[in-house]
Design an enzyme around this catalytic site. Structure first.
Site, PDB file in Angstrom:
ATOM      1  N   HIS A   1     101.855  47.719  53.573  1.00  0.00           N
ATOM      2  CA  HIS A   1     101.213  47.210  54.781  1.00  0.00           C
ATOM      3  C   HIS A   1     100.313  48.315  55.333  1.00  0.00           C
ATOM      4  O   HIS A   1      99.105  48.280  55.139  1.00  0.00           O
ATOM      5  CB  HIS A   1     102.267  46.774  55.817  1.00  0.00           C
ATOM      6  CG  HIS A   1     101.687  46.333  57.131  1.00  0.00           C
ATOM      7  ND1 HIS A   1     102.175  46.771  58.339  1.00  0.00           N
ATOM      8  CD2 HIS A   1     100.658  45.513  57.422  1.00  0.00           C
ATOM      9  CE1 HIS A   1     101.467  46.214  59.320  1.00  0.00           C
ATOM     10  NE2 HIS A   1     100.547  45.457  58.789  1.00  0.00           N
TER      11      HIS A   1
ATOM     12  N   HIS B   1     106.705  48.616  60.661  1.00  0.00           N
ATOM     13  CA  HIS B   1     106.650  47.304  61.310  1.00  0.00           C
ATOM     14  C   HIS B   1     107.665  46.346  60.704  1.00  0.00           C
ATOM     15  O   HIS B   1     107.465  45.154  60.699  1.00  0.00           O
ATOM     16  CB  HIS B   1     105.233  46.736  61.228  1.00  0.00           C
ATOM     17  CG  HIS B   1     104.175  47.739  61.565  1.00  0.00           C
ATOM     18  ND1 HIS B   1     103.530  48.491  60.598  1.00  0.00           N
ATOM     19  CD2 HIS B   1     103.692  48.163  62.749  1.00  0.00           C
ATOM     20  CE1 HIS B   1     102.681  49.322  61.186  1.00  0.00           C
ATOM     21  NE2 HIS B   1     102.755  49.156  62.488  1.00  0.00           N
TER      22      HIS B   1
HETATM   23  S1  FES Z   1     103.687  50.039  57.378  1.00  0.00           S
HETATM   24 FE1  FES Z   1     105.391  49.035  56.607  1.00  0.00          FE
HETATM   25  S2  FES Z   1     105.588  47.318  57.827  1.00  0.00           S
HETATM   26 FE2  FES Z   1     103.788  48.215  58.544  1.00  0.00          FE
END
Ligand code: FES
Ligand code: SF4
Lengths: 818, 172
Positions: free
Chosen positions: B102, B121
């Site tokens: 992500h 997140h």
């Molecule tokens: S960096 Fe892993 S959930 Fe956003």
């Protein structure tokens, strides 16, 4: 098998790549993105590129990265170009965060080169010789206009039924709601209309508006400075992802407490506990459908303790008893706080009993919402709600009861306050008055089921996947559509006049002629006779506003796919054809009503509609405002910038109800148990409550995601979260296909064992192409035709062992565990 | 293994950006991949990097690795039962990138349910299901390293299934 992309490098955008402002066209949050496009035969280098970053180095967390889902090759002015769409660090909405939906915008563009989204409609199609035949716009629109004109002139405009989106973002936006609105509400006065997600043409939050409170009144920044975040019937980490991550999380880090009212424990509750600590999170897992009782108890307790905001109530709310009586158009009376309390006074103990949560938790919630701080200063609280109560039991009174609490505590119009729906799509509504529709409006699904209507125009809605009572709806529409298809088949080879005669004879005999404008050939589109291909945001310029009323222009960076067009221009095409055909038929005066659609572009539609009501706003000015845009209402233009409004009602004057005194009203939200017909009986006679839920991975009814391997690999069938003990009792293993049945119909999905699910409750994902939950939802609605999708009960049985696809799927808990 | 409390430390280190390079493991030399007179092959060449020996792995005790270079942290795990992409005599040894696809936060391993969890997140990935994202914001599953075991039981990484966070090319 987990889906592997097998991609280990991507082209680098060169320094001179074209850069376009993009607002994510999926959810209400409207995150800012930047789209880079550049010629196929060019590329940037590791050191010299559009990002201005040394890409020969590993980038740190939150650093620049292009995921393969952010890349594609698309057509721009007829040329194949590279496309990269990445989240914008400088946008205040998302500060560079993407989500599992928005960060796939690029790969969900249609591309003949990479093969993505080949399901997109490229040509208008007409049912001809037993199949849908591609054709020209002129041919398709001529048939639409001839049949529609015949039917409305031989009968009336009430014989034309219209389903149309009312939202922003893709398929909606100010341009497209205006185009369709002008056609059906100005050139015509179509009364039998419904909106994409409910079976009538009505507001989802009538009571809030009748109380004077527009439902999007805050700024997202209010979450960052508040004392308490009070969320009801919503799951913002999944469905308003970057609102939660970029605004609620900072709020909690700044010390805000978090209250969640939801019968189900969601990943939002888990994440809030991670961020704020369990002591600062209160999850009120109430019995389904009892929200109103909880709100009434909160109001009663707060007022009895004297924690209400007396000055605000005196200055800004109606003080003189009843202002609006309960009547056919108002499912509850409205008036002063004292007036409302007469019917909604509820003790904490009563509420604990009905809601099934401890009395001390209700008291704790009241304290977190309203108990003044030790120094005597008032607490600030943001209230946010969504489908849990919008699609819940007794919509009008329940939302009214919640707005009561926010009003009584003076939490509307102030920094750190607000009482807002969280929203699904973005907003983008600009249409002529809908007053002729009436209130209550027509229950359009029932009208169609009962044989009403002869011509049906459907705009970017797939009710087969998303409406209530869907099983019966589909049977009725399919049967009526088939009558017309057979008539058209029998008229094969004849002239246009003979074809139109045959269609008109069929609809007069109970058939339904269906015109479907959409981006794909949808499930309801299988019943259509004419299919009109629409394009999406960024294949056209599109304006919308997000959940804090932030208006942006999301720019066109690629060509509409095939012959597809913006909806506003399709609506204009229908209008122009109507004018021509009506004139031929000798209806000159009526034909004149269809003048005024000489739009060449979507910008022309914008200027004809939104700009007329908001003269400061133009495309050029919005473009200059970039991804941060301007918060509506726009009140001026100063120093080269549009001037907006960060928060509504900052002056304590409430006007959404249109009252001259500008006083907010309280709602006499008296509890009456299950409001919609049939709900109580269904609950009594079935084992499982079937909660209708969303998941971050799917955008709405998966219309694009149904062709996206990454998504379908994760959930090849709609998930049904189920308590493992219930599963064991029924002989169901993880991944098994199960059927849910009741008197309304049946649907199916894949069992997903979930420890936190309560016994005898399941949570099924909404709107799936492989299992419509709407099949089992009864037709019950409230007095204003708002459906109660959330309350359905059924029995469950195993259909089949997990298929090989389901066997490859993980069934672990969705909750983050460090 | 990195214990749970190390999550934040790991994250801070990674935010600094140089922690892994500073570890001093022999990294593949970074040479530019500029166009040259010789045509570039159609896919990148991965280094073959020894990660350990089958005999040294205990079930459900992850080992920190770096692949394809020292700036790309990962994890090598023996799961005790055959899984997708598993190698070794029991078909149960897998390796994944530990940078969340992500926004690149550094993830920690939860041995209880055998997932990699992201403190950024809250995304999580199942190491027993080919790195499938159980829930989260990433738009791909976790990059899984292609493994080979030789006759001595030495485990080599020689490829990767998906693009690793923070790079336009898996080999820098
Ligand atoms: S960096 Fe892993 S959930 Fe956003
Ligand atoms: S949170 Fe909503 S607006 Fe933002 S990227 Fe995700 S889908 Fe798009």
């Amino acid at each position: 098998m987990a889906y592997k992309r097998q991609i280990d490098r991507l082209p680098i955008p060169p320094k001179d790549a074209k850069v376009h402002n993009v607002t994510c066209h999926y959810c209400i949050v409207g995150c800012g993105y930047k789209a880079y496009t550049w010629p196929r035969n060019k590329q940037g280098t590791l050191k010299d590129n559009a990002f201005g970053v040394d890409l020969s180095e590993q980038q740190p967390a939150e650093g620049t990265w292009v995921a393969p889902s952010m890349y594609n090759i698309v057509k721009q002015n007829g040329e194949d170009v590279h496309l990269v769409v990445v989240p914008d660090k400088d946008c205040v909405v998302n500060s560079g965060l993407g989500s599992i939906r928005g960060a796939r915008m690029a790969e969900n563009r249609p591309s003949d080169v990479t093969g993505t989204q080949q399901q997109r409609l490229a040509d208008p199609m007409v049912w001809r010789n037993g199949v849908w035949q591609p054709t020209s716009w002129d041919d398709a629109l001529d048939l639409v206009a001839r049949v529609t004109a015949r039917v409305v002139t031989e009968g009336s405009e009430d014989d034309l039924v219209v389903s149309m989106f009312d939202h922003g973002g893709s398929a909606g936006g100010y341009e497209n709601t205006w185009g369709t609105g002008k056609l059906y509400f100005q050139s015509m006065k179509v009364k039998n209309a419904r909106i994409h997600n409910r079976p009538g043409y009505n507001s989802e939050v009538h009571s809030s508006r009748d109380m004077g409170v527009g439902e999007l009144n805050y700024s997202y920044s209010d979450y960052e400075v508040t004392d308490t975040i009070f969320v009801v019937g919503a799951n913002p980490l999944e469905t308003q992802t970057n609102l939660f991550l970029n605004h609620m999380v900072p709020g909690m880090r700044n010390g805000a407490k978090f209250i969640m009212v939801d019968p189900r424990r969601t990943v939002t509750v888990n994440a809030a506990e991670e961020v704020a600590g369990k002591d600062n999170v209160l999850h009120l897992a109430i019995n389904e459908g009892t929200d109103m009782v909880l709100f009434n108890a909160l109001l009663t307790y707060i007022v009895d303790k004297g924690w209400h905001d007396k000055d605000f109530i005196e200055a800004s709310t109606y003080r003189d008893g009843e202002a609006v009586p309960l009547d056919e158009a108002h499912p509850a009376g409205l008036g002063s706080l004292e007036y409302a309390l007469e019917s909604c006074r509820t003790s904490v103990e009563e509420a604990a009993e009905i809601c099934g949560v401890p009395a001390e938790d209700i008291v704790k919630a009241a304290e977190w919402i309203a108990k003044p701080k030790d120094d005597g200063s008032r607490r600030k609280c943001v209230t946010a709600y969504e489908k849990g109560i919008i699609w819940g039991n007794d919509n009008y009174r329940t939302i009214g009861a919640l707005v009561n609490v926010a009003l009584a505590t003076g939490n509307i119009g102030r920094e750190g306050g607000g009482c807002c729906r969280l929203g699904g799509h973005q907003e983008g509504y600009y249409r002529p008055s809908d007053a002729h529709v009436g209130r209550p409006c027509e229950y359009v699904d029932q009208l169609l089921i009962n044989g009403g209507g002869k011509v049906y125009h459907v705009w970017a809605c797939d009710h087969y996947k998303t409406t209530l009572n869907a099983a019966q709806f589909k049977r009725a529409i399919n049967r009526r559509s088939q009558m017309v298809k057979e008539a058209m088949d029998a008229a094969a080879g004849g002239t246009r006049e003979q074809l139109v005669d045959a269609i008109v004879a069929a609809v007069n005999a109970g058939g339904l002629f269906i015109v479907n404008a959409d981006i794909i050939h949808s499930q309801i589109g299988q019943a259509a006779h004419v299919i009109l291909p629409a394009c999406e945001a960024n294949e056209m310029n599109l304006t919308s506003m997000n959940g804090e009323r932030r208006l942006r222009l999301s720019e066109r960076y690629m060509d509409p796919y095939g012959q597809s067009k913006p909806d506003c221009l399709i609506a204009a095409g229908i209008a122009q054809n109507m004018e021509r055909v009506l004139r031929e038929m000798g209806h000159d005066a009526y034909a004149d009503q269809f003048k005024g659609y000489d739009w060449e572009t979507e910008e022309d539609a914008f200027m004809d509609g939104y700009h007329q009501g908001n003269p400061e706003v133009t495309y050029d000015r919005l473009r200059a405002m970039g991804n941060n845009g301007v918060q509506e209402p726009v009140v001026g233009f100063d120093n080269g910038k549009l001037v907006g409004t960060p928060r509504l009602y900052a002056d304590g004057k409430f006007d959404r109800h249109g009252r001259e005194d500008k006083k907010a009203l309280f709602c006499a939200s008296k509890w009456r148990g299950w409001q919609a017909p049939g709900k109580a009986r269904e609950k009594a006679t079935h084992r499982f409550w079937v909660n209708n839920v969303r998941a971050n991975i799917f955008w709405q009814n998966q219309f694009l995601d149904q062709e996206n391997e990454f998504i379908q690999d994760r959930f090849p069938y709609p998930f049904i979260e189920m308590n493992p003990e219930d599963m064991a009792e029924l002989g169901i293993s993880k991944g098994d296909l199960v059927e849910i049945t009741n008197e309304n119909g049946a649907t199916q999905g894949m069992a997903y064992p979930t420890e936190t699910m309560k016994r005898n409750q399941v949570a099924m994902v909404f709107g799936s192409p492989a299992g419509s939950q709407g099949n089992i939802v009864n037709p019950g609605v409230n007095e204003l035709v708002l459906p109660d999708y959330k309350h359905t009960w059924g029995n469950i049985r195993k259909l089949s062992d997990a298929t090989p696809r389901a066997k490859g799927v993980t069934f672990k808990s969705k909750e983050y565990r460090a | 293994m990195r214990c749970k409390k190390m999550v934040d430390v790991g994250r801070r280190q990674f935010l600094r950006g140089s922690a892994f390079a500073a570890a001093g493991v022999a990294a593949t030399t970074v040479t530019g991949t500029q166009a040259s007179a010789t045509p570039a092959p159609a896919q990148i060449d991965y280094p073959s990097t020894k990660l350990g020996n089958v005999a040294d792995l205990a079930v459900n005790e992850p080992v920190d690795i770096e692949y394809p270079d020292a700036d790309s942290p990962g994890v090598l795990i023996k799961l005790g039962q055959q899984v997708e992409g598993g190698v070794g005599p029991d078909g149960d040894i897998v390796a994944f990138s530990t940078l969340c696809p992500h926004k690149g936060y550094f993830m920690s391993y939860n041995a209880d349910d055998r997932t990699l969890n992201c403190p950024g997140h809250f995304s999580r990935f199942d190491v027993e299901a080919g790195g499938q994202q159980v829930w989260g914001h990433a738009t791909q599953n976790l990059p899984q390293f292609t493994l080979r075991v030789d006759e001595k039981g030495d485990i080599y990484a020689e490829g990767c299934s998906d693009l690793i966070f923070g790079r336009m090319s898996n080999t820098l």
